[in-house]
Design a protein around this motif. Sequence first.
Motif, mmCIF file in Angstrom:
data_model
loop_
_atom_site.group_PDB
_atom_site.id
_atom_site.type_symbol
_atom_site.label_atom_id
_atom_site.label_comp_id
_atom_site.label_asym_id
_atom_site.label_seq_id
_atom_site.Cartn_x
_atom_site.Cartn_y
_atom_site.Cartn_z
ATOM 1 N N GLY A 39 0.681 -1.172 0.055
ATOM 2 C CA GLY A 39 -0.013 -0.004 -0.058
ATOM 3 C C GLY A 39 0.978 1.171 0.027
ATOM 4 O O GLY A 39 2.071 1.187 0.439
ATOM 5 N N ARG A 40 0.496 2.079 -0.305
ATOM 6 C CA ARG A 40 0.908 3.534 -0.406
ATOM 7 C C ARG A 40 -0.018 4.580 -0.208
ATOM 8 O O ARG A 40 -1.075 4.576 -0.340
ATOM 9 N N PRO A 41 0.536 6.027 -0.037
ATOM 10 C CA PRO A 41 -0.449 6.940 0.287
ATOM 11 C C PRO A 41 -1.342 7.393 -0.689
ATOM 12 O O PRO A 41 -1.336 7.202 -1.952
ATOM 13 N N ALA A 89 7.542 6.175 12.377
ATOM 14 C CA ALA A 89 8.435 5.197 12.455
ATOM 15 C C ALA A 89 8.658 4.314 11.083
ATOM 16 O O ALA A 89 8.691 3.369 11.154
ATOM 17 N N GLY A 90 8.817 5.219 10.080
ATOM 18 C CA GLY A 90 8.732 4.720 9.056
ATOM 19 C C GLY A 90 7.576 4.280 8.071
ATOM 20 O O GLY A 90 7.868 3.712 7.047
ATOM 21 N N ALA A 91 6.523 4.309 8.790
ATOM 22 C CA ALA A 91 5.162 3.895 8.246
ATOM 23 C C ALA A 91 4.213 5.056 8.003
ATOM 24 O O ALA A 91 4.417 5.843 8.671
ATOM 25 N N HIS A 92 3.517 4.815 6.913
ATOM 26 C CA HIS A 92 2.339 5.713 6.555
ATOM 27 C C HIS A 92 1.225 5.288 7.612
ATOM 28 O O HIS A 92 0.510 4.372 7.559
ATOM 29 N N VAL A 140 9.850 -6.480 0.880
ATOM 30 C CA VAL A 140 8.629 -7.062 1.893
ATOM 31 C C VAL A 140 7.932 -5.620 2.351
ATOM 32 O O VAL A 140 8.502 -4.850 2.928
ATOM 33 N N SER A 141 6.712 -5.683 2.258
ATOM 34 C CA SER A 141 5.805 -4.853 2.930
ATOM 35 C C SER A 141 4.894 -5.393 3.953
ATOM 36 O O SER A 141 4.706 -6.519 3.913
ATOM 37 N N ALA A 142 4.544 -4.598 4.653
ATOM 38 C CA ALA A 142 3.564 -4.904 5.933
ATOM 39 C C ALA A 142 2.723 -3.798 6.252
ATOM 40 O O ALA A 142 2.983 -2.642 6.188
ATOM 41 N N ARG A 143 1.583 -4.233 7.028
ATOM 42 C CA ARG A 143 0.761 -3.621 7.605
ATOM 43 C C ARG A 143 0.191 -4.111 8.764
ATOM 44 O O ARG A 143 -0.251 -5.242 8.938
ATOM 45 N N LEU A 144 0.211 -3.216 9.849
ATOM 46 C CA LEU A 144 -0.148 -3.509 11.195
ATOM 47 C C LEU A 144 -1.564 -2.660 11.506
ATOM 48 O O LEU A 144 -1.591 -1.563 11.333
ATOM 49 N N ALA A 145 -2.562 -3.256 11.793
ATOM 50 C CA ALA A 145 -3.915 -2.518 11.969
ATOM 51 C C ALA A 145 -4.683 -3.030 13.337
ATOM 52 O O ALA A 145 -4.527 -4.174 13.630
#
Length: 302
Positions: A39-41, A89-92, A140-145
């Motif tokens: 994902g991206r902005p 922390a480097g995440a959007h 590697v991409s990641a998303r924490l929700a």
Amino acid sequence: MLPGIVALGFATSLNAQTAAPPPLPPLDLGQTNILDGEGRPGALLELIAFGSTADRLADAAGGAAPGTNRQRVASFIVHPIFVADATIAGAHPGIELLVPVSRVENQFAAGGSGVHIGFSDITVAPFLQWSRSDPGPGSVSARLALQIVAPVGDHAPVRPVNTGQGGWQLSPYLAVTWRASRRWEVSGRAIYDWSASATSRMNGCAQIRVQPGDLVAVNLSASYALSDASRLGIGGYGLQQLSLSRSARASLPESRQRIYGLGPVARWHVGNVTLAPAAFVEFGARNRPQGVSLNLRLQRPF
């Protein structure tokens, strides 16, 4: 803009007051798959159509429950998503919202049969997205929700079938995508779910408080890029209830649920629109319906 892959799905278990354990809440079982962790902005609108059919109800040992048992579910979900340009922390940081409308039809020999159409519970999920703007081989991409489910859907304890759970739900998840090569990618999502108690009516008795047990679910998929605009792969999911469900504050023996699913997944771009169909055959059920499910996700970035 978003590439159109930050998404959540919808699936439902037995939603009726019967001799079976309390129903587990709706959950993403296989609806998120290819490139799930990327994902991206930007802003994205996703529309999700989901359907499932089951003609077998498994008991606690995995055998078929006696009598005629079937379930039909159809859902439509509106799913807007926004990801900010800023970073933490480097995440959007981002947020997503799911608003479902569902039709549930149950026919169970033990009782709790009926049909209901109405709104399901609404999900709000803040998240952090780690992903390169142009992910390449080896990335590697990641998303924490944290999904917060508000009990605003249609729910009435006196009704045998509901489209809302009647209680709050918290579901943290981690989604990851690994670009194994220029054409191959592997994606996975791990979900933990806790549900609060809700008022119900079990077996036609007086109203009581029931609470589904905690559970974990995992989605896995691998896909191959046939072209820059299309991918084809295989996906699967597994759900395991960790703790016993409760009724009137007492644990219900042999109330844990389990299910697995496996099937084809695909993804292709048509102009600014992305289509992502998937189909799954279920097996290994415990204490829940077992059948097949289909879903189609339509995504449009803005």
